[in-house]
Design a protein around this motif. Structure first.
Motif, PDB file in Angstrom:
ATOM      1  N   VAL A 101      36.975  43.459  42.601  1.00  0.00           N
ATOM      2  CA  VAL A 101      35.686  43.253  42.174  1.00  0.00           C
ATOM      3  C   VAL A 101      34.566  43.994  42.233  1.00  0.00           C
ATOM      4  O   VAL A 101      34.612  44.910  42.985  1.00  0.00           O
ATOM      5  CB  VAL A 101      35.040  41.756  43.284  1.00  0.00           C
ATOM      6  N   HIS A 103      30.426  44.949  41.758  1.00  0.00           N
ATOM      7  CA  HIS A 103      29.295  44.477  41.674  1.00  0.00           C
ATOM      8  C   HIS A 103      28.357  45.373  41.271  1.00  0.00           C
ATOM      9  O   HIS A 103      28.469  46.568  41.946  1.00  0.00           O
ATOM     10  CB  HIS A 103      28.863  43.636  42.844  1.00  0.00           C
ATOM     11  N   GLU A 113      28.068  40.724  38.477  1.00  0.00           N
ATOM     12  CA  GLU A 113      29.423  41.092  38.598  1.00  0.00           C
ATOM     13  C   GLU A 113      29.914  41.200  37.240  1.00  0.00           C
ATOM     14  O   GLU A 113      29.651  40.792  36.166  1.00  0.00           O
ATOM     15  CB  GLU A 113      29.962  39.591  39.044  1.00  0.00           C
TER      16      GLU A 113
END
Length: 597
Positions: A101, A103, A113
């Protein structure tokens, strides 16, 4: 005994560095989320890379992140956090359903994101968008560059002379970051105009005004009187009203309904091109988007890109149909926009008008619509005349004069555009064809002109370019039965246009029939899910605007000459004995009908 034995589990191994110690990425491999938050306080732009050390996709993305960090580490802080270590704060506080992920934070704004492809060039492009969410436009040439881009554009006008941070500027800046949150592909571009004269080019007068540029539909100005001027509202307004002429598809590689949902909308033209998001110029993409713009340009009475035309040629006067008696000699500089498009029509015997008149001069006229920019008339083309004829015959306009030497004129509105109407001027001539030819040039020179009660007086005596003469004025215009301009609104087989990056998704092209020996990695196919057919653009032709136009036109006509493509992989032809034989289009007849089994 065995029943009393306790479950024995091996404790998890202590985590180790995921990134090299020499890497520009700070690796918090023990999941120290609090320290990651502390690091963010001192940096303007921060990228967090949350990973699981066992995850194959995290391992694959590691090299891409390092590559981006090596290029941007002097402007962006890169922090990697192990979110799998069960003793770490990240695992306890964050509950991710997938890894990795990414960010991003712009000062205190975030997290934004990133959901795009895990490729270095795409990640870098997104990071650069977060770094500079606004483009500053201080000159006319920069404005033209901004408006000519195929992506939707939002422009704000703010006067920086009065204060270093004019009212509403921070809100507009934040709205650009909000759009990246909702639109991770970054398809909407935000710009700020700092010069009053440049702002006037797109009808922005007051500081704080926001303008949404659209190529085909009318461009919009943010309605301050209806919606509050907040970052969320500006972003929502831009996303709801943006114009999507052509869409990028970026499947993430896992199970997804992305392609299925798009193909269910109707026939789709999938275009595969190699794309580098960091490149400054994209000539092939520009050519494709020009075709898409023409295809969607349904309001044929208004030329595509009228605001760009008047920016490039500010001296060209706007057309005004309220002055119908304007006389201009052909010896002077000729401008097609000053004349309607006309053609001589011989009426068939069955038509009601032919009882009184047998020849008509049919013209397409332009009225000036209420637009924020100047309206230009496009070049005269066959389809305009064809549409006028259809409307004319369907209207069954009856002229009141009996057979005489008078000309009778009538105006009727276009079915397709509120900014156009047709004028028909009819009279009777000798029924003999030879005398019609000899008198053709003098048909409309009689001074007696009668007008029907529903018509407006119009002068037909000045020289008007006929449809057959247009190549003399416009040498680049070729006569053809079908024109790409506005074709999406003139056919029941409207295509949705999609782009895919062949560097990432070439496997989809191969499944659709692309040759594996195609080194350019350029490919186009039309997929019609409802009809269960798909067509492939001839791979011996180069993928350019003209071939793409012909491909679209051949699909759109009633009896399409395109050959249905049947998927068949020659590498699957084996002669060994198999328990289950795979049947392809080439082997079906032999296997099913001629086989002894």
């Amino acid at each position: 005994s065995c029943s009393r034995a306790k479950d024995v589990t091996m404790p998890a191994k202590l985590p180790v560095n995921f990134f090299s110690t020499r890497s520009p990425v700070i690796d918090l491999f023990r999941g120290q989320l609090d320290y990651a938050e502390h690091l963010r306080q001192d940096s303007e732009i921060v990228l967090y890379f949350f990973y699981a050390p066992w995850c194959g996709q995290s391992i694959a993305a590691r090299e891409e992140i390092e590559h981006v960090a090596s290029r941007l580490s002097d402007q962006v802080l890169f922090v990697a956090v192990n979110c799998w270590w069960n003793q770490g704060k990240c695992r306890k506080q964050k509950h991710f359903f997938y890894f990795p992920v990414i960010h991003l934070y712009h000062r205190s704004f975030g997290p934004i994101e990133y959901k795009g492809p895990m490729s270095a060039v795409y990640i870098e492009k997104f990071v650069r968008r977060v770094m500079t969410p606004l483009l500053y436009i201080s000159s006319r040439s920069k404005l033209l560059d901004f408006l000519s881009n195929y992506e939707p554009g939002v422009l704000g006008y703010f006067e920086f002379n009065a204060s270093p941070q004019p009212p509403g500027y921070l809100t507009f800046f934040t709205s650009a970051l909000h759009s990246l949150k909702k639109d991770y592909l970054g398809t909407i571009r935000f710009g700020v105009i700092t010069d009053k004269r440049v702002a006037e080019e797109i009808s922005l007068v007051h500081s704080g005004s926001v303008y949404l540029h659209r190529h085909v539909n009318t461009s919009l100005i943010y309605p301050n009187d209806i919606m509050n001027f907040t970052a969320e509202n500006i972003c929502k307004w831009a996303l709801e009203n943006r114009e999507m002429l052509i869409r990028w598809l970026r499947p993430h590689g896992g199970k997804s309904l992305l392609l299925n949902n798009e193909l269910k909308k109707g026939p789709a033209l999938l275009i595969f091109i190699p794309y580098n998001p960091l490149a400054e110029i994209h000539p092939l993409l520009d050519e494709i988007t020009k075709v898409a713009l023409e295809y969607h340009n349904c309001n044929k009475s208004q030329a595509a890109e009228p605001d760009l035309q008047h920016l490039q040629d500010s001296d060209s006067p706007a057309f005004d149909s309220s002055v119908p008696n304007a006389h201009t000699k052909l010896s002077e500089t000729f401008s097609i926009t000053k004349y309607p498009c006309c053609n001589t029509v011989v009426l068939p015997q069955w038509h009601s008008i032919s009882r009184t008149h047998n020849v008509c001069e049919l013209c397409i006229n332009q009225t000036l619509g209420v637009k924020p920019n100047k309206v230009h008339v496009p070049h005269c083309n066959f389809l305009e005349i064809e549409a006028a004829l259809d409307s004319f015959y369907l209207q069954e306009r009856t002229f009141f004069q009996v057979i005489s030497n008078t000309i009778e004129c009538s105006n009727f509105l276009s079915f397709y555009s509120p900014f156009s109407y047709y004028t028909a001027c009819c009279r009777t001539v000798n029924r003999h064809f030879l005398s019609f030819i000899s008198s053709e040039k003098t048909i409309f020179q009689t001074p007696k002109v009668a007008f029907s009660s529903h018509g407006k007086k119009d002068n037909t005596q000045h020289s008007i370019p006929h449809i057959e003469d247009r190549n003399w004025f416009i040498p680049d215009l070729h006569i053809s039965g079908t024109n790409i301009t506005g074709l999406s609104c003139r056919t029941n087989k409207t295509l949705n246009l999609y782009l895919l990056d062949s560097n990432l998704f070439w496997i989809y092209a191969e499944r659709l029939g692309a040759s594996r020996s195609n080194h350019l990695k350029e490919f186009a196919a039309i997929v019609d899910l409802k009809e269960e057919v798909h067509y492939v653009l001839d791979q011996n032709q180069s993928l350019v605007g003209s071939t793409l136009e012909n491909f679209i036109k051949n699909f759109s006509i009633l009896y399409s000459p395109l050959k249905r493509h049947l998927v068949d992989d020659p590498s699957l032809h084996f002669h060994e004995q198999r328990v289950i034989t795979e049947v392809t289009t080439h082997t079906f007849h032999d296997t099913v009908f001629l086989s002894e089994k």
